[in-house]
Design a protein around this motif. Sequence first.
Motif, PDB file in Angstrom:
ATOM      1  N   GLY A 100      10.775  12.826  94.579  1.00  0.00           N
ATOM      2  CA  GLY A 100      10.588  14.075  94.947  1.00  0.00           C
ATOM      3  C   GLY A 100       9.326  14.116  95.747  1.00  0.00           C
ATOM      4  O   GLY A 100       8.671  13.297  96.050  1.00  0.00           O
ATOM      5  N   GLN A 102       6.719  15.732  94.820  1.00  0.00           N
ATOM      6  CA  GLN A 102       5.397  15.637  93.936  1.00  0.00           C
ATOM      7  C   GLN A 102       4.865  13.972  94.126  1.00  0.00           C
ATOM      8  O   GLN A 102       3.784  13.915  94.378  1.00  0.00           O
ATOM      9  CB  GLN A 102       5.663  16.093  92.608  1.00  0.00           C
ATOM     10  CG  GLN A 102       4.535  15.827  91.710  1.00  0.00           C
ATOM     11  CD  GLN A 102       3.139  16.751  92.120  1.00  0.00           C
ATOM     12  OE1 GLN A 102       3.274  17.738  92.944  1.00  0.00           O
ATOM     13  NE2 GLN A 102       2.010  15.829  92.299  1.00  0.00           N
ATOM     14  N   TYR A 126      -0.552  24.926  96.484  1.00  0.00           N
ATOM     15  CA  TYR A 126       0.815  24.681  95.309  1.00  0.00           C
ATOM     16  C   TYR A 126      -0.138  24.248  94.232  1.00  0.00           C
ATOM     17  O   TYR A 126      -1.006  23.161  94.436  1.00  0.00           O
ATOM     18  CB  TYR A 126       1.702  23.738  96.074  1.00  0.00           C
ATOM     19  CG  TYR A 126       2.563  23.014  95.049  1.00  0.00           C
ATOM     20  CD1 TYR A 126       3.408  23.859  94.273  1.00  0.00           C
ATOM     21  CD2 TYR A 126       2.881  21.731  94.808  1.00  0.00           C
ATOM     22  CE1 TYR A 126       4.419  23.613  93.179  1.00  0.00           C
ATOM     23  CE2 TYR A 126       3.695  21.280  93.924  1.00  0.00           C
ATOM     24  CZ  TYR A 126       4.351  22.054  93.380  1.00  0.00           C
ATOM     25  OH  TYR A 126       5.305  21.308  92.287  1.00  0.00           O
ATOM     26  N   ASN A 171      -0.182  22.952 104.076  1.00  0.00           N
ATOM     27  CA  ASN A 171       1.156  23.217 103.532  1.00  0.00           C
ATOM     28  C   ASN A 171       1.871  24.440 104.196  1.00  0.00           C
ATOM     29  O   ASN A 171       1.422  25.757 104.137  1.00  0.00           O
ATOM     30  CB  ASN A 171       1.415  23.445 102.102  1.00  0.00           C
ATOM     31  CG  ASN A 171       2.421  23.883 101.578  1.00  0.00           C
ATOM     32  OD1 ASN A 171       2.526  24.886 100.563  1.00  0.00           O
ATOM     33  ND2 ASN A 171       3.630  23.443 101.879  1.00  0.00           N
ATOM     34  N   ASN A 175       3.349  27.614 100.100  1.00  0.00           N
ATOM     35  CA  ASN A 175       3.637  28.221  98.928  1.00  0.00           C
ATOM     36  C   ASN A 175       2.106  28.129  98.259  1.00  0.00           C
ATOM     37  O   ASN A 175       1.159  27.311  98.240  1.00  0.00           O
ATOM     38  CB  ASN A 175       4.358  26.961  97.924  1.00  0.00           C
ATOM     39  CG  ASN A 175       4.439  27.484  96.565  1.00  0.00           C
ATOM     40  OD1 ASN A 175       4.313  28.795  96.190  1.00  0.00           O
ATOM     41  ND2 ASN A 175       4.849  26.592  95.648  1.00  0.00           N
ATOM     42  N   ASP A 203       2.459  18.684 103.920  1.00  0.00           N
ATOM     43  CA  ASP A 203       3.444  19.036 102.909  1.00  0.00           C
ATOM     44  C   ASP A 203       4.205  20.255 103.508  1.00  0.00           C
ATOM     45  O   ASP A 203       4.082  21.272 103.737  1.00  0.00           O
ATOM     46  CB  ASP A 203       2.784  19.675 101.665  1.00  0.00           C
ATOM     47  CG  ASP A 203       3.938  19.905 100.748  1.00  0.00           C
ATOM     48  OD1 ASP A 203       5.029  19.988 101.072  1.00  0.00           O
ATOM     49  OD2 ASP A 203       3.288  20.184  99.437  1.00  0.00           O
ATOM     50  N   VAL A 205       7.669  20.735 102.577  1.00  0.00           N
ATOM     51  CA  VAL A 205       9.008  20.770 101.836  1.00  0.00           C
ATOM     52  C   VAL A 205       9.759  22.176 102.119  1.00  0.00           C
ATOM     53  O   VAL A 205      11.129  21.994 101.796  1.00  0.00           O
ATOM     54  CB  VAL A 205       8.702  20.500 100.219  1.00  0.00           C
ATOM     55  CG1 VAL A 205       8.143  19.072 100.044  1.00  0.00           C
ATOM     56  CG2 VAL A 205       7.995  21.689  99.565  1.00  0.00           C
ATOM     57  N   TYR A 206       9.098  22.944 102.711  1.00  0.00           N
ATOM     58  CA  TYR A 206       9.784  24.343 103.089  1.00  0.00           C
ATOM     59  C   TYR A 206      10.179  24.296 104.313  1.00  0.00           C
ATOM     60  O   TYR A 206      10.533  25.428 105.058  1.00  0.00           O
ATOM     61  CB  TYR A 206       9.044  25.501 102.728  1.00  0.00           C
ATOM     62  CG  TYR A 206       8.653  25.634 101.125  1.00  0.00           C
ATOM     63  CD1 TYR A 206       9.842  26.150 100.289  1.00  0.00           C
ATOM     64  CD2 TYR A 206       7.527  25.221 100.623  1.00  0.00           C
ATOM     65  CE1 TYR A 206       9.528  26.500  98.648  1.00  0.00           C
ATOM     66  CE2 TYR A 206       7.273  25.364  99.192  1.00  0.00           C
ATOM     67  CZ  TYR A 206       8.147  25.541  98.490  1.00  0.00           C
ATOM     68  OH  TYR A 206       8.090  25.692  97.137  1.00  0.00           O
ATOM     69  N   SER A 235      14.426  18.814  97.274  1.00  0.00           N
ATOM     70  CA  SER A 235      14.195  19.873  96.268  1.00  0.00           C
ATOM     71  C   SER A 235      14.632  21.379  96.854  1.00  0.00           C
ATOM     72  O   SER A 235      15.595  21.984  96.160  1.00  0.00           O
ATOM     73  CB  SER A 235      12.767  20.022  95.565  1.00  0.00           C
ATOM     74  OG  SER A 235      12.931  18.915  94.950  1.00  0.00           O
ATOM     75  N   LYS A 236      13.985  21.878  97.814  1.00  0.00           N
ATOM     76  CA  LYS A 236      14.060  23.205  98.067  1.00  0.00           C
ATOM     77  C   LYS A 236      15.036  23.458  99.244  1.00  0.00           C
ATOM     78  O   LYS A 236      16.046  24.272  99.173  1.00  0.00           O
ATOM     79  CB  LYS A 236      12.534  23.581  98.900  1.00  0.00           C
ATOM     80  CG  LYS A 236      11.484  23.457  98.048  1.00  0.00           C
ATOM     81  CD  LYS A 236      11.553  24.231  96.594  1.00  0.00           C
ATOM     82  CE  LYS A 236      10.266  23.769  95.941  1.00  0.00           C
ATOM     83  NZ  LYS A 236      10.162  24.317  94.692  1.00  0.00           N
ATOM     84  N   ARG A 244      14.892  15.058  91.853  1.00  0.00           N
ATOM     85  CA  ARG A 244      13.545  14.276  92.134  1.00  0.00           C
ATOM     86  C   ARG A 244      13.891  13.407  93.218  1.00  0.00           C
ATOM     87  O   ARG A 244      13.782  11.893  93.098  1.00  0.00           O
ATOM     88  CB  ARG A 244      13.174  13.557  91.064  1.00  0.00           C
ATOM     89  CG  ARG A 244      13.410  14.164  89.839  1.00  0.00           C
ATOM     90  CD  ARG A 244      12.409  15.321  89.891  1.00  0.00           C
ATOM     91  NE  ARG A 244      11.117  15.402  90.215  1.00  0.00           N
ATOM     92  CZ  ARG A 244      10.718  16.214  91.214  1.00  0.00           C
ATOM     93  NH1 ARG A 244      11.360  17.247  91.535  1.00  0.00           N
ATOM     94  NH2 ARG A 244       9.427  16.127  91.757  1.00  0.00           N
TER      95      ARG A 244
HETATM   96  N1  PLP Z   1       5.014  20.813  97.708  1.00  0.00           N
HETATM   97  C1  PLP Z   1       5.053  22.361  97.468  1.00  0.00           C
HETATM   98  C2  PLP Z   1       4.251  23.112  98.501  1.00  0.00           C
HETATM   99  C3  PLP Z   1       5.950  22.749  96.481  1.00  0.00           C
HETATM  100  O1  PLP Z   1       6.096  24.060  96.367  1.00  0.00           O
HETATM  101  C4  PLP Z   1       6.474  21.710  95.660  1.00  0.00           C
HETATM  102  C5  PLP Z   1       7.209  22.419  94.534  1.00  0.00           C
HETATM  103  O2  PLP Z   1       7.320  23.624  94.197  1.00  0.00           O
HETATM  104  C6  PLP Z   1       6.558  20.432  95.927  1.00  0.00           C
HETATM  105  C7  PLP Z   1       5.606  19.993  96.650  1.00  0.00           C
HETATM  106  C8  PLP Z   1       6.928  19.433  94.932  1.00  0.00           C
HETATM  107  O3  PLP Z   1       8.304  19.527  95.030  1.00  0.00           O
HETATM  108  P1  PLP Z   1       9.328  18.457  94.734  1.00  0.00           P
HETATM  109  O4  PLP Z   1       8.644  17.353  93.714  1.00  0.00           O
HETATM  110  O5  PLP Z   1      10.368  18.926  93.754  1.00  0.00           O
HETATM  111  O6  PLP Z   1       9.936  17.903  95.809  1.00  0.00           O
END
Ligand code: PLP
Length: 390
Positions: A100, A102, A126, A171, A175, A203, A205-206, A235-236, A244
């Motif tokens: 993931g 994270q 986040y 990011n 988020n 970051d 991820v979105y 994930s997103k 993960r």
């Molecule tokens: N980074 C941001 C900005 C997030 O919002 C999230 C999860 O909500 C993550 C990282 C981690 O996501 P994941 O570990 O599910 O890929």
Amino acid sequence: MQLSDRINGIIGNGPNDWEVFFRAREMLAAGQDVVELTIGEHDIRTHPTILAAMNKAAEAGHTGYALISGTDALRKAVAERVQERTGIATTMNNVMITTGGQAALSATHAAVCDPGDSAAFIDPYYATYPGTIRAVGANPVAIPTSPDSDFQPSIEDIKNGLNGAKSLLINSPNNPTGVIYSRETLEGIAQVCIDHDLWLISDEVYDTQIWDGEHISPRALPGMLKRTLVIGSMSKSHAMTGSRCGWVVGPEDAIARMGDLGMTTTFGVPGFIQDAAEYALGAGKALEEEVGAPFERRRAIGARLLAAQNVIRLVKSGGAMYLMLDIRATGMSGVEFANTLLDECAVAVMPGESFGQAAAGHVRVAMTVEDSVFETALESIIEFTRKHAK
Ligand code: PLP
């Protein structure tokens, strides 16, 4: 027996602004009807075709140890995706697969910070960021943004707030705010990183949830290739939160050293999950759009309802699965607003303060329930705010 200061200190001793989330969960468990707009998890599950690919891989025997930095096929698929989206030459040697986004956040900070170093990030953030930095023995340094500039970071504030940091974590799409950093902002950030010889941890991820504007990966900006580590995740983009599976994209030597870290921590991501992720990336944009479509629809519902009132200010955002609402007209903190809203209207939202002090007096609404339920919940939030406005 004594535990280490490091592990005792991960959470820090700030206020517990997640109380409303746990209260909502308790109310739901007790059978109460609560509309949950708290965490960033889709209301749909992983697509059946991805599950079929996962099952097929497991049945075919991909259930043993997988390569620690990721299967060649998935690393290549991520590299191709990144190259296609940014125009920057990228190979599998620039990619490490992680458990993931994270774990990627954790691995990147471990890779660039020594114990006692400072690592900067932008507030609001986040919620795991400060703890992730503390967990690798570094000191978190939050650099606030302002609601007056719709949470776009100010380059002057970044310069003045760095405090000798080794790295800067950003990011976008963001988020909790949904804000997409503009080209001007990202070019300014890139220049600060070059001038201060900083690592940039981006970051992204979105990056598939862009509703207004464009996503620019700062790795593609001049001078940034050697100092940028990009965080990505399935994930997103593919509703695979529980699988993960994420990644880091960066310079080859950094990726190789993070492989050493993988050997001593996760020992890789299960092979059948990686095969499913490879399938999902290969399925292309259509699948990503299908996963993102509900958020785009609900964002339009939110924009329509919020344009027709004047007690709440909707933060101008362009992506992700959240709306950030400025509720300062009530004179309440985000925490007080969220708790009272839960009690009076059975709607659960996250206080802005859960994501740092810059978002005080705001609440984050996750667009993660069915459209008609979302619309009714937003109407309740507007009505509640009117009732409590000063
Ligand atoms: N980074 C941001 C900005 C997030 O919002 C999230 C999860 O909500 C993550 C990282 C981690 O996501 P994941 O570990 O599910 O890929």
